[in-house]
Design a protein around this motif. Structure first.
Motif, PDB file in Angstrom:
ATOM      1  N   SER A 175       0.837  -1.197   0.000  1.00  0.00           N
ATOM      2  CA  SER A 175       0.000   0.000   0.000  1.00  0.00           C
ATOM      3  C   SER A 175       0.873   1.247   0.000  1.00  0.00           C
ATOM      4  CB  SER A 175      -0.919   0.002   1.218  1.00  0.00           C
ATOM      5  OG  SER A 175      -0.182   0.346   2.380  1.00  0.00           O
ATOM      6  N   GLU A 176       0.226   2.405   0.012  1.00  0.00           N
ATOM      7  CA  GLU A 176       0.940   3.685   0.002  1.00  0.00           C
ATOM      8  C   GLU A 176       0.709   4.467   1.290  1.00  0.00           C
ATOM      9  OE1 GLU A 176       2.682   5.492  -2.993  1.00  0.00           O
ATOM     10  OE2 GLU A 176       3.147   3.364  -2.919  1.00  0.00           O
ATOM     11  N   ALA A 177      -0.043   3.897   2.226  1.00  0.00           N
ATOM     12  CA  ALA A 177      -0.420   4.625   3.440  1.00  0.00           C
ATOM     13  C   ALA A 177       0.765   4.793   4.382  1.00  0.00           C
ATOM     14  CB  ALA A 177      -1.545   3.869   4.155  1.00  0.00           C
ATOM     15  N   PRO A 178       0.743   5.835   5.221  1.00  0.00           N
ATOM     16  CA  PRO A 178       1.780   5.997   6.243  1.00  0.00           C
ATOM     17  C   PRO A 178       1.832   4.800   7.176  1.00  0.00           C
ATOM     18  CG  PRO A 178       0.507   8.010   6.020  1.00  0.00           C
ATOM     19  CD  PRO A 178      -0.216   6.963   5.225  1.00  0.00           C
ATOM     20  N   VAL A 179       3.030   4.534   7.699  1.00  0.00           N
ATOM     21  CA  VAL A 179       3.249   3.378   8.577  1.00  0.00           C
ATOM     22  C   VAL A 179       3.957   3.847   9.839  1.00  0.00           C
ATOM     23  CG1 VAL A 179       4.189   1.049   8.776  1.00  0.00           C
ATOM     24  CG2 VAL A 179       3.606   1.951   6.515  1.00  0.00           C
ATOM     25  N   LEU A 180       3.516   3.347  10.975  1.00  0.00           N
ATOM     26  CA  LEU A 180       4.220   3.569  12.236  1.00  0.00           C
ATOM     27  C   LEU A 180       4.789   2.237  12.701  1.00  0.00           C
ATOM     28  CD1 LEU A 180       5.034   5.353  14.652  1.00  0.00           C
ATOM     29  CD2 LEU A 180       2.867   4.701  15.733  1.00  0.00           C
ATOM     30  N   ARG A 238       7.437   1.787  -4.670  1.00  0.00           N
ATOM     31  CA  ARG A 238       8.400   2.892  -4.736  1.00  0.00           C
ATOM     32  C   ARG A 238       9.846   2.410  -4.680  1.00  0.00           C
ATOM     33  NH1 ARG A 238       6.275   8.076  -3.311  1.00  0.00           N
ATOM     34  NH2 ARG A 238       4.011   7.994  -3.067  1.00  0.00           N
ATOM     35  N   SER A 239      10.065   1.137  -4.912  1.00  0.00           N
ATOM     36  CA  SER A 239      11.403   0.573  -4.736  1.00  0.00           C
ATOM     37  C   SER A 239      12.456   1.218  -5.640  1.00  0.00           C
ATOM     38  CB  SER A 239      11.379  -0.942  -4.986  1.00  0.00           C
ATOM     39  OG  SER A 239      10.921  -1.233  -6.299  1.00  0.00           O
ATOM     40  N   ALA A 240      12.034   1.771  -6.783  1.00  0.00           N
ATOM     41  CA  ALA A 240      12.990   2.431  -7.676  1.00  0.00           C
ATOM     42  C   ALA A 240      13.315   3.841  -7.221  1.00  0.00           C
ATOM     43  CB  ALA A 240      12.434   2.470  -9.106  1.00  0.00           C
ATOM     44  N   GLY A 241      12.543   4.363  -6.269  1.00  0.00           N
ATOM     45  CA  GLY A 241      12.776   5.712  -5.757  1.00  0.00           C
ATOM     46  C   GLY A 241      13.726   5.708  -4.578  1.00  0.00           C
ATOM     47  N   PHE A 264      11.766   8.161   5.859  1.00  0.00           N
ATOM     48  CA  PHE A 264      11.729   7.391   7.109  1.00  0.00           C
ATOM     49  C   PHE A 264      12.115   8.292   8.269  1.00  0.00           C
ATOM     50  CE2 PHE A 264      14.223   4.506  10.051  1.00  0.00           C
ATOM     51  CZ  PHE A 264      13.094   4.015  10.699  1.00  0.00           C
ATOM     52  N   LEU A 265      11.192   8.530   9.178  1.00  0.00           N
ATOM     53  CA  LEU A 265      11.408   9.376  10.349  1.00  0.00           C
ATOM     54  C   LEU A 265      11.631   8.485  11.562  1.00  0.00           C
ATOM     55  CD1 LEU A 265       8.667  12.131   9.826  1.00  0.00           C
ATOM     56  CD2 LEU A 265      11.073  12.158   9.103  1.00  0.00           C
ATOM     57  N   ASP A 266      12.887   8.305  11.947  1.00  0.00           N
ATOM     58  CA  ASP A 266      13.219   7.497  13.112  1.00  0.00           C
ATOM     59  C   ASP A 266      13.166   8.373  14.363  1.00  0.00           C
ATOM     60  OD1 ASP A 266      13.895   5.300  14.562  1.00  0.00           O
ATOM     61  OD2 ASP A 266      15.998   5.262  13.964  1.00  0.00           O
ATOM     62  N   GLU A 267      12.830   7.772  15.509  1.00  0.00           N
ATOM     63  CA  GLU A 267      12.671   8.501  16.772  1.00  0.00           C
ATOM     64  C   GLU A 267      11.712   9.664  16.596  1.00  0.00           C
ATOM     65  OE1 GLU A 267      16.063   9.274  19.279  1.00  0.00           O
ATOM     66  OE2 GLU A 267      17.307   7.947  18.080  1.00  0.00           O
ATOM     67  N   ARG A 287       6.147   8.522   0.496  1.00  0.00           N
ATOM     68  CA  ARG A 287       5.481   7.675   1.478  1.00  0.00           C
ATOM     69  C   ARG A 287       6.194   7.859   2.797  1.00  0.00           C
ATOM     70  NH1 ARG A 287       4.186   1.117   1.790  1.00  0.00           N
ATOM     71  NH2 ARG A 287       2.597   1.384   3.412  1.00  0.00           N
ATOM     72  N   LEU A 288       5.440   8.068   3.847  1.00  0.00           N
ATOM     73  CA  LEU A 288       6.036   8.326   5.154  1.00  0.00           C
ATOM     74  C   LEU A 288       5.998   7.069   6.013  1.00  0.00           C
ATOM     75  CD1 LEU A 288       7.205  10.833   6.681  1.00  0.00           C
ATOM     76  CD2 LEU A 288       5.065  10.854   7.936  1.00  0.00           C
ATOM     77  N   VAL A 289       7.173   6.699   6.536  1.00  0.00           N
ATOM     78  CA  VAL A 289       7.289   5.615   7.509  1.00  0.00           C
ATOM     79  C   VAL A 289       7.963   6.195   8.742  1.00  0.00           C
ATOM     80  CG1 VAL A 289       8.247   3.339   8.013  1.00  0.00           C
ATOM     81  CG2 VAL A 289       7.488   3.876   5.688  1.00  0.00           C
TER      82      VAL A 289
END
Length: 343
Positions: free
Chosen positions: A48-53, A75-78, A125-128, A163-165
């Motif tokens: 999917s394309e939804a945000p993930v926590l 989005r693997s090519a990005g 990817f936003l860690d912490e 995509r935000l993770v």
């Protein structure tokens, strides 16, 4: 025989198989039911394309899980752009994320693209993420509404497509209850949710990972392949690994380099191997054995979070979910010098 699951592959793991997720910088290795369940969730989320926590203890592999989601998805090519939110000062975070124009602030001698622009077409990817200040949380919430933003010092509104993770080692719901994190932002980040199992819940995976890391480090140092002796393998299986996969990897690294010959016969002590670390106590009395196990776990856990916080006691207390004064008492109780762990 192991199966190697490449991004986009169509191999379906069975509980009897050892599975490995390859990405550009590391591997997630395991065959336990907890690991295979996580693997199935990762594949579903990647579609999917939804945000993930992603939530999980320190060292449990949150960034590798985020990379698996990216490389298995559309989005693997990005680009995959990781951001350690806890390492960015509040006054620089917006500039890092959204970029800035020349002269937008002191030392901004040149215009610069932000990380959201660098991640266009890929994954941010936003860690912490729980370390974000209230001001940064508002900026991120505004961005998530339609992925529009303005670089600092600019009147132009730009748009990106990412995509935000996000990841945290503490339940984000706890941070919202404590008033440290906005509920509306948590709901936007938590559309999809993954909770990584700690290594102690992944039966048999500590041994598999240890043997995997031996192979990695032997190849890195061009050494003949080494193996663990029976007693060391039994200890690896029984130890709780409070620092999870990261602790295990560092311990294997040290023991392999210190081992003579082709067999790793480790001193059966705490993996940190400090000089004053006692050998495992003889289990002559249940209460004494339990007290010793709790003491070792408590000291290892405090060391782990303090290392992650780079010696900052306030930050370490937040990670541990304890008051600073209570955390300070733990340092004194176990004779831990925070200065020796600061960068």
């Amino acid at each position: 025989m192991s199966r190697v699951l490449h991004p986009g592959g169509d191999v379906n793991p069975s509980p009897a198989d050892e599975c490995r997720v390859d990405d550009l910088r590391g591997e997630i290795v395991g065959a336990s039911p907890a690991f295979l369940g996580l693997l199935a969730q990762l594949r579903r989320v990647a579609g999917s394309e939804a945000p993930v926590l992603i939530e999980g203890e320190t060292g449990s592999g949150k960034e590798l899980a985020a990379r698996a989601i990216h490389y298995w998805g559309t989005r693997s090519a990005g680009p995959f752009v990781p951001v350690n939110c806890g390492a960015l000062p509040d006054h620089l975070l917006e500039a890092e994320l959204f970029g800035h124009e020349r002269g937008a602030f002191t030392d901004a001698k040149l215009a610069r693209r932000g990380l959201v622009a660098e991640a266009n077409g890929g994954t941010l990817f936003l860690d912490e993420v729980d370390a974000l200040s209230a001001k940064a949380q508002i900026a991120l919430l505004r961005f998530l509404q339609d992925q529009r933003y303005r670089p600092l010092g600019s009147s132009r509104e730009l748009r990106t497509n990412v995509r935000l993770v996000a990841a945290t080692n503490q339940p984000l719901a706890d941070a919202t209850q404590q008033g440290r994190f906005r509920c509306d932002l948590m709901y936007r980040l938590k559309i999809l949710h993954l909770e990584l199992p700690p290594l102690r819940a992944r039966t048999g995976d500590a041994e598999r990972l240890a043997q995997h890391f031996v192979g990695v480090f032997c190849a890195q140092y061009r050494l003949p392949v080494k193996t663990f002796d029976t007693a060391t393998l039994a200890w690896i299986r029984s130890y709780a690994w409070p620092g999870n996969v990261r602790e295990l990897e560092n311990w294997v690294h040290r023991e392999l380099l210190m081992a003579d010959g082709l067999t790793i016969r480790a001193m059966l002590e705490r993996p940190h191997g400090s000089a004053d670390a006692p050998s495992p106590p003889e289990i002559a009395n249940f209460q004494r054995a339990k007290a010793e196990a709790v003491r070792l776990f408590e000291r290892d856990y405090v060391l782990t979070v303090l290392r992650q916080a780079q010696g900052n006691v306030t930050r370490a207390a937040q990670i541990a979910g304890k008051e600073r004064r209570a955390f300070g008492k733990l340092l004194k109780k176990h004779g831990i010098d925070r200065q020796s762990l600061a960068d």
